[in-house]
Motif scaffolding. Structure first.
Motif, PDB file in Angstrom:
ATOM      1  N   ASP A  68      45.208  98.648  70.020  1.00  0.00           N
ATOM      2  CA  ASP A  68      45.121  97.662  68.940  1.00  0.00           C
ATOM      3  C   ASP A  68      46.464  97.352  68.308  1.00  0.00           C
ATOM      4  O   ASP A  68      46.595  96.356  67.592  1.00  0.00           O
ATOM      5  N   ASP A  69      47.486  98.174  68.561  1.00  0.00           N
ATOM      6  CA  ASP A  69      48.812  97.867  68.020  1.00  0.00           C
ATOM      7  C   ASP A  69      49.665  97.084  69.008  1.00  0.00           C
ATOM      8  O   ASP A  69      50.847  96.825  68.754  1.00  0.00           O
ATOM      9  N   ALA A  70      49.043  96.707  70.144  1.00  0.00           N
ATOM     10  CA  ALA A  70      49.758  95.909  71.126  1.00  0.00           C
ATOM     11  C   ALA A  70      49.645  94.421  70.771  1.00  0.00           C
ATOM     12  O   ALA A  70      48.900  94.023  69.873  1.00  0.00           O
ATOM     13  N   ALA A  71      50.389  93.596  71.500  1.00  0.00           N
ATOM     14  CA  ALA A  71      50.412  92.161  71.210  1.00  0.00           C
ATOM     15  C   ALA A  71      49.092  91.489  71.560  1.00  0.00           C
ATOM     16  O   ALA A  71      48.691  90.504  70.922  1.00  0.00           O
ATOM     17  N   GLY A  72      48.406  91.967  72.573  1.00  0.00           N
ATOM     18  CA  GLY A  72      47.119  91.414  72.956  1.00  0.00           C
ATOM     19  C   GLY A  72      47.196  90.147  73.767  1.00  0.00           C
ATOM     20  O   GLY A  72      46.161  89.592  74.145  1.00  0.00           O
ATOM     21  N   THR A  73      48.368  89.665  74.101  1.00  0.00           N
ATOM     22  CA  THR A  73      48.496  88.345  74.722  1.00  0.00           C
ATOM     23  C   THR A  73      48.669  88.397  76.238  1.00  0.00           C
ATOM     24  O   THR A  73      48.957  87.375  76.857  1.00  0.00           O
ATOM     25  N   SER A  74      48.468  89.566  76.832  1.00  0.00           N
ATOM     26  CA  SER A  74      48.496  89.694  78.292  1.00  0.00           C
ATOM     27  C   SER A  74      47.621  90.863  78.683  1.00  0.00           C
ATOM     28  O   SER A  74      47.326  91.735  77.856  1.00  0.00           O
ATOM     29  N   PRO A  75      47.169  90.944  79.939  1.00  0.00           N
ATOM     30  CA  PRO A  75      46.343  92.085  80.349  1.00  0.00           C
ATOM     31  C   PRO A  75      47.041  93.424  80.149  1.00  0.00           C
ATOM     32  O   PRO A  75      46.380  94.434  79.902  1.00  0.00           O
ATOM     33  N   THR A  76      48.368  93.457  80.252  1.00  0.00           N
ATOM     34  CA  THR A  76      49.089  94.729  80.091  1.00  0.00           C
ATOM     35  C   THR A  76      49.348  95.078  78.630  1.00  0.00           C
ATOM     36  O   THR A  76      49.711  96.210  78.325  1.00  0.00           O
ATOM     37  N   THR A  77      49.128  94.119  77.725  1.00  0.00           N
ATOM     38  CA  THR A  77      49.290  94.398  76.285  1.00  0.00           C
ATOM     39  C   THR A  77      47.985  94.137  75.541  1.00  0.00           C
ATOM     40  O   THR A  77      47.983  93.675  74.408  1.00  0.00           O
ATOM     41  N   ALA A  78      46.869  94.428  76.227  1.00  0.00           N
ATOM     42  CA  ALA A  78      45.566  94.106  75.673  1.00  0.00           C
ATOM     43  C   ALA A  78      45.234  94.946  74.454  1.00  0.00           C
ATOM     44  O   ALA A  78      45.675  96.092  74.316  1.00  0.00           O
ATOM     45  N   TRP A  79      44.431  94.369  73.561  1.00  0.00           N
ATOM     46  CA  TRP A  79      43.850  95.139  72.473  1.00  0.00           C
ATOM     47  C   TRP A  79      42.739  96.043  73.038  1.00  0.00           C
ATOM     48  O   TRP A  79      42.239  95.825  74.140  1.00  0.00           O
ATOM     49  N   ARG A  80      42.298  96.988  72.201  1.00  0.00           N
ATOM     50  CA  ARG A  80      41.256  97.911  72.650  1.00  0.00           C
ATOM     51  C   ARG A  80      39.884  97.594  72.032  1.00  0.00           C
ATOM     52  O   ARG A  80      38.865  97.603  72.710  1.00  0.00           O
ATOM     53  N   SER A  81      39.851  97.296  70.731  1.00  0.00           N
ATOM     54  CA  SER A  81      38.574  97.207  70.014  1.00  0.00           C
ATOM     55  C   SER A  81      38.214  95.766  69.678  1.00  0.00           C
ATOM     56  O   SER A  81      39.090  94.891  69.588  1.00  0.00           O
ATOM     57  N   LEU A  82      36.921  95.559  69.459  1.00  0.00           N
ATOM     58  CA  LEU A  82      36.488  94.272  68.957  1.00  0.00           C
ATOM     59  C   LEU A  82      36.874  94.084  67.499  1.00  0.00           C
ATOM     60  O   LEU A  82      37.016  92.960  67.029  1.00  0.00           O
ATOM     61  N   ALA A  83      37.031  95.185  66.783  1.00  0.00           N
ATOM     62  CA  ALA A  83      37.428  95.110  65.375  1.00  0.00           C
ATOM     63  C   ALA A  83      38.762  94.392  65.219  1.00  0.00           C
ATOM     64  O   ALA A  83      38.979  93.672  64.238  1.00  0.00           O
ATOM     65  N   LYS A  84      39.658  94.591  66.193  1.00  0.00           N
ATOM     66  CA  LYS A  84      40.941  93.902  66.139  1.00  0.00           C
ATOM     67  C   LYS A  84      40.744  92.391  66.212  1.00  0.00           C
ATOM     68  O   LYS A  84      41.354  91.620  65.468  1.00  0.00           O
TER      69      LYS A  84
END
Length: 784
Positions: free
Chosen positions: A83-99
């Motif tokens: 969840d502390d990743a950028a989330g904008t690519s498969p390699t920097t994906a978020w983990r939770s739906l809460a994010k």
């Protein structure tokens, strides 16, 4: 997998192992569609086919393709994301739906869940809205063989109710595995959802509401001046299963895909011309083991339950608040909606319940088992308080034996210009069609019903604005198992035209009705009546142009086609086309309500007249532009002279409501849809006087009380009196103590000659609270 339990079977497993209901009496021919059938040879074969394959239609997950809407892609991976990743690519994906829930997305953004991953005890509620041409998308990415990403919310959603049982504006609508509230321009596809903590343990009490996808307009939370019309929703290739909640109606519906409008105040406190959805498509989804519904669309839950919530329409007809005429008068309809190619099985209540919508098309949906855990009023697939909409090419089966509605289809309250056509229902124990009233231009045509052995046309609780048409339907049933063709009493005109009534019982003829006078407003013309026993019922309606012969179907009615999938519904219907030597060819009667084509897509009509039943044969000259030169609407009814027609009528008491439209003049206008009512404080006797203007001789007086869903017959005792010029007073010549009800013809008093007739209502049924209301008083001289 749920902690301490086992994961529900995947979508494909559930679909392929579904159990179809056994027949009640007729032997079912469970068949697959062979190549020969596709070539035109309808040959039943072997055991039931598996339910349709419900694997995702796309060859690749949408998230593996470029974003073409100009937004940003956000990836979520339940195993390797952070969840502390950028989330904008498969390699920097978020983990939770809460994010994602803490993020406000912008038009064109995509929220992409990794295929094969699972999110337990979580709910997805992204914030923000898309815009025209740039929707926000919720979908999948990753290995296309891994299966849909799976959100298993496990019942971890708030209750939509306060402690006192009223709706809580803060939490109502937040009950889905995926939630959208006061948001628009969203597309949701290729996900799997469940929302239950223990489906095996049936919830019977409590304030639990659990949805798969919950989309709501919460009128109480819209800021002043905010848009109250939510546009553009696309929900497709979604698999929803195991949603549990009490199988009771809590004034909030819930289900696999649920669109609702909420408001805690009375509907008059909100504006007009808003608070609705538009531009919605719900298609190619699968639902299994869900409460209450598979799809519930756009029910308006403004407060309409109080005594002041009802309203009179422009003609003086009263609608209870729950009938929702106010959706029409305030233009709160949702609109431009398509619901198609969905599959639903094992649904707790009505599978596809639709409401408060106009310009809706509902087609190619398959329902396998509804009202499985709910024993009150609902139906398989129906529209309530809607307009200008069509339900077609749907297949519904496996309905229960239900005392109330329970039928696959329903012509519901306050529908305007709603048509059911080209639908196939079979093996529904409650019957074929529920029929309520307070509607206009209801049409059911070219539908096929097999083994719907309950009541074919069930109820009718209120008069309609205009006649209803049942045309060119084919009914195949077992008369020994059928309850009735109609169980109540038609309250206004219903036309039965070109239908086939085919009774397979070799021992029992068709039971047509339960109540005396039930068919008094039904007009039957050019229907075919077949009794396998060779004995026709004494209740069979008068239909001089209706042949009483074997229709000579292409296929054996006992081997009707099932299991081929709703996309091949015309193949099932073709089993009941007519052979070229059928006596029903050119035996029908044209009427514009037949439409322009039959169940199989053939033009109407060829030859000298349309066929009877669901299929037109291409025999004879094509009649390109048919003209109705013999309108069924002109059929004569009772040709006796009504001596009271248009004669002045007065009442000792008249109700002041309904904009002054409840006067005694309605008793002699010849229109059974109008009525007189006494004031609430009226005392008995209540007198109704008709002035013939001159001495008139009659030997029959006809009386009819008004009833609807909330109005029962109310008169217990009455007298008929004539005016005696010699004494200057009223003289009783007939009296009854067993009530009036519907269609009471009072005779046996000989011939009476008088210038004035009085109907004196002298006593009320003890269990009734309100004063009487009647539709007609007529007088005849039969000469008998």
């Amino acid at each position: 997998m749920k902690p301490g339990g086992t994961a529900p079977p995947p979508a494909d497993a559930v679909a392929s192992t579904c159990q179809r209901p056994a027949a009640r009496t007729l032997r079912r021919g469970l068949t697959v569609l062979l190549a020969a059938l596709l070539a035109g040879s309808l040959v039943p074969a072997g055991p039931a086919a598996a339910a349709p394959d419900r694997t995702p239609a796309t060859p690749n997950w949408p998230g593996n393709t470029p974003n073409r809407t100009g937004g940003t892609d956000y990836f979520i991976d339940a195993t390797d994301g952070r969840d502390d990743a950028a989330g904008t690519s498969p390699t920097t994906a978020w983990r939770s739906l809460a994010k994602a829930n803490a993020t406000t997305f912008r038009p064109g953004d995509r929220i992409l869940l990794k295929a094969g991953e699972q999110w337990h005890d979580e709910q997805l509620w992204p914030k923000g809205s898309g815009s025209a041409g740039r929707p926000i998308t919720i979908s999948a990415y990753g290995d296309r063989r891994a299966g849909r990403p799976y959100i298993a919310t496990n019942g971890n959603v708030p209750s939509p109710f306060r402690a006192d049982g009223t709706k809580n504006p803060a939490t109502v609508g937040l009950t889905g595995a995926i939630v959208l509230r006061n948001q628009q321009y969203f597309e949701i596809n290729n996900v799997e959802l469940s929302n239950d903590d223990d489906f095996a343990t049936d919830i019977t009490t409590g304030s639990y509401v659990r949805d798969g996808i919950m989309v709501s307009i919460n009128a109480d939370l819209l800021p002043t001046g905010a848009d109250s019309i939510m546009d553009h929703f696309r929900i497709s290739d979604v698999y929803v299963h195991h949603l549990d909640g009490p199988s009771t109606w809590q004034r909030i519906h819930y289900g696999g895909v649920n669109f609702q409008v909420f408001g805690g105040r009375g509907y008059r406190e909100y504006g007009t011309g808003g608070y609705y959805f538009k531009g919605v498509r719900i298609e190619d989804n699968t639902f299994s083991n869900v409460e209450l519904h598979a799809v519930q669309f756009a029910f308006n839950w403004f407060n309409a339950d109080g005594a002041d919530a009802g309203q009179y329409d422009e003609s003086g007809k009263f609608h209870e608040g729950w009938e929702q005429l106010w959706v029409r008068t305030r233009d709160l309809y949702s609109r431009d909606v398509y619901i198609g190619h969905n599959y639903a099985e094992s649904v707790g209540q009505g599978a596809i319940q639709l409401a408060n919508t106009k310009a809706m098309t509902v087609e190619y949906n398959e329902v396998n088992g509804y009202l499985q855990r709910y024993d009150a009023v609902s139906c398989g697939l129906y529209l309530w308080a809607g307009a200008d909409s069509v339900m077609q090419f749907n297949e519904v089966y496996g309905g229960p034996d239900n005392e109330y509605d329970g039928t696959p289809w329903d012509l519901e309250y306050t529908n305007f210009n709603v048509t059911y056509q080209f639908n196939y229902s079979h093996d529904n124990a409650a019957g074929w069609m529920a029929y309520m009233g307070n509607s206009s231009n209801s049409v059911a045509r070219y539908n096929l019903s097999v083994n719907d052995n309950g009541v074919l046309v069930k109820n009718m609780l209120s008069t309609n604005y205009s006649p209803t048409y049942f045309t060119n339907n084919t009914f195949v049933y077992d008369g020994a198992d059928l309850d009735y063709v109609h169980d109540e009493t038609f309250l206004s005109t219903v036309y039965f035209l070109n239908n086939i009534f085919y009774n397979t019982s070799t021992t029992e003829s068709t039971p047509w009705y339960r109540r005396t006078g039930a068919l008094r407003h039904a007009v039957f013309s050019n229907n075919a009546y077949y009794e396998a026993s060779g004995t026709h019922s004494g209740q069979e309606p008068v239909d001089p142009a209706g042949p009483r012969v074997d229709p000579r179907f292409v296929g054996d009615p006992a081997e009707y086609v099932t299991g081929v999938g709703v996309d091949r519904i015309r193949a099932a219907a073709a089993h009941f086309a007519l052979r070229e030597d059928s006596p029903l060819i050119d035996a029908g009667r044209y009427n514009p309500h037949l439409g322009t084509e039959d169940f199989l897509g053939t033009h109407i009509y060829y030859g000298d007249a349309p066929e009877i039943g669901i299929a037109e044969n291409r025999i004879g000259r094509k009649v390109t532009n048919p003209v109705d030169d013999n309108p069924i609407e002109d059929e004569p009814g009772d040709d006796r002279t009504n001596l009271a027609l248009d004669k002045p009528a007065t009442a000792s008491s008249t109700h002041p409501g309904a904009n002054g439209t409840l006067g005694a003049v309605n008793l002699t206008d010849g229109d059974p849809a109008t009525r007189w009512a006494a004031a609430d404080d009226a005392t008995y006797p209540i007198t109704l006087d008709i002035d013939f203007g001159a001495d008139t001789t009659f030997d029959e007086v006809y009386l009819d009380e008004y009833t609807d869903s909330g109005t029962n017959p109310r008169v217990q005792t009455f007298e008929l009196q004539r005016w005696d010029v010699g004494t200057g007073g009223w003289v009783t010549f007939a009296s009854r103590t067993d009530g009036i009800g519907h269609d009471l013809a009072v005779t046996g008093f000989g011939s009476v000659t008088t210038s004035r007739l009085r109907v004196a209502l002298t006593g009320q049924i003890a269990t009734e609270q309100y004063t009487p209301t009647l539709t007609e008083i007529t007088a005849y001289h039969t000469g008998e």
